[in-house]
Design a protein around this motif. Structure first.
Motif, short mmCIF file in Angstrom:
data_model
loop_
_atom_site.label_atom_id
_atom_site.label_comp_id
_atom_site.label_asym_id
_atom_site.label_seq_id
_atom_site.Cartn_x
_atom_site.Cartn_y
_atom_site.Cartn_z
N GLN A 101 12.94 -24.00 -16.69
CA GLN A 101 13.23 -24.34 -15.17
C GLN A 101 11.91 -24.25 -14.53
N ALA A 102 11.06 -23.08 -14.56
CA ALA A 102 9.77 -22.87 -13.88
C ALA A 102 8.77 -23.86 -14.54
N MET A 103 8.72 -24.12 -15.80
CA MET A 103 7.67 -25.07 -16.30
C MET A 103 8.04 -26.38 -15.72
N THR A 104 9.08 -26.84 -15.60
CA THR A 104 9.44 -28.21 -15.44
C THR A 104 9.27 -28.28 -13.89
N ALA A 105 9.63 -27.38 -13.07
CA ALA A 105 9.36 -27.43 -11.49
C ALA A 105 7.75 -27.55 -11.50
N TRP A 106 6.79 -26.65 -12.53
CA TRP A 106 5.48 -26.71 -12.39
C TRP A 106 4.97 -28.10 -12.56
N ALA A 107 5.46 -28.72 -13.55
CA ALA A 107 5.00 -30.11 -14.04
C ALA A 107 4.99 -31.04 -13.07
N PHE A 108 6.10 -31.21 -12.33
CA PHE A 108 6.63 -32.23 -11.44
C PHE A 108 5.52 -32.02 -10.05
N LYS A 109 5.16 -30.98 -10.08
CA LYS A 109 3.94 -30.79 -8.94
C LYS A 109 2.58 -31.31 -9.29
N GLN A 110 2.46 -31.45 -10.70
CA GLN A 110 1.08 -32.05 -11.18
C GLN A 110 1.11 -33.65 -10.82
N LYS A 111 -0.18 -34.14 -10.60
CA LYS A 111 -0.30 -35.53 -10.36
C LYS A 111 0.31 -36.56 -11.51
N ASP A 112 0.96 -37.53 -11.13
CA ASP A 112 1.66 -38.55 -12.18
C ASP A 112 2.60 -38.18 -12.95
N VAL A 113 3.13 -36.93 -12.77
CA VAL A 113 4.31 -36.61 -13.56
C VAL A 113 5.74 -36.85 -12.80
N VAL A 114 6.33 -37.79 -13.67
CA VAL A 114 7.59 -38.12 -12.97
C VAL A 114 8.84 -37.86 -13.89
N PHE A 115 8.68 -37.85 -15.06
CA PHE A 115 9.52 -37.32 -16.25
C PHE A 115 8.96 -36.10 -16.92
#
Length: 218
Positions: free
Chosen positions: A102-116
């Motif tokens: 959950q935490a890693m997914t939330a972090w990824a979505f905060k990074q530029k260009d990550v939608v999925f």
């Protein structure tokens, strides 16, 4: 600056090259050693994207005990990254993997260009599939090298309420200057809502284009 994610019970942090090499030495599975070796090589060959290659240590906050690792299988491609994870057998069934994913997914979505954020799991690995489902992933109807593929899509930002509040603030300022609060407030709210609707529609259109692009690349 050190990249680090803290959850209620865990600290997640990318491993250094030395830590990855030590992990490879103590890993009995040849398949896993090979995977860690590919991660190590990927980070060395593409240092700007190292965070997307390196395994992240999953460490208990209260004891600094490493209980597993997780990470991504390479940098962003077509607005997507793939996540992988594993926890030591003695720590299974305690919610640690779910908390970390959950935490890693939330972090990824905060990074530029990550939608999925995508994940693959073996068809018979029901425990892994439950973790993904708890984290908001859904099957996307395709199968990868490891098994069924799951995906989670980043939420679209809500623009209407933000711009309505902005419009209220502008309207109140105009109203005060003119001595007519209502006169300024009504058009301010209207303009704020209009701006929010237009931005929402633009974001939805862009998101649909990205979805279509992803489907065409599968």
């Amino acid at each position: 600056m050190k990249t680090e994610i803290k959850t209620k019970r865990l600290t997640l942090c990318p491993m250094s090259d030395a830590e990855i090499e030590a992990l490879m030495e103590r890993t009995p599975s040849e398949e896993l050693r090979s995977a860690y070796g590919e991660m190590l090589s990927g980070g060395k060959n593409d240092p700007e994207n190292r965070v997307w290659y390196a395994p992240w240590a999953m460490t208990l906050k209260d004891s600094a005990t490493c209980i597993g690792d997780l990470g991504f299988k390479g940098p962003i491609k077509n607005h997507a990254v793939e996540i992988g994870y594993g926890v030591l057998p003695e720590y299974e069934g305690q919610g640690y993997t779910t908390e970390a994913v959950q935490a890693m997914t939330a972090w990824a979505f905060k990074q530029k260009d990550v939608v999925f954020v995508e994940a693959e799991t073996e068809a018979e690995n029901k425990a892994s599939q439950r973790v993904l489902e708890k984290c908001g992933f859904v099957p996307d109807g395709t199968t990868g090298e490891e098994g069924p593929r799951f995906v989670q899509e980043s939420p679209l930002p809500g623009q209407i309420s933000t711009y309505m509040l902005f419009g209220i603030a502008i309207g109140m300022s105009v109203g005060q200057m003119c001595g007519q609060m209502i006169w300024g407030l009504a058009p301010g709210i209207s303009l704020g809502i209009l701006a929010g609707v237009l931005l929402d529609n633009t974001a939805k259109k862009k998101r649909e284009e990205i979805r279509q692009q992803r489907r065409s690349c599968d």
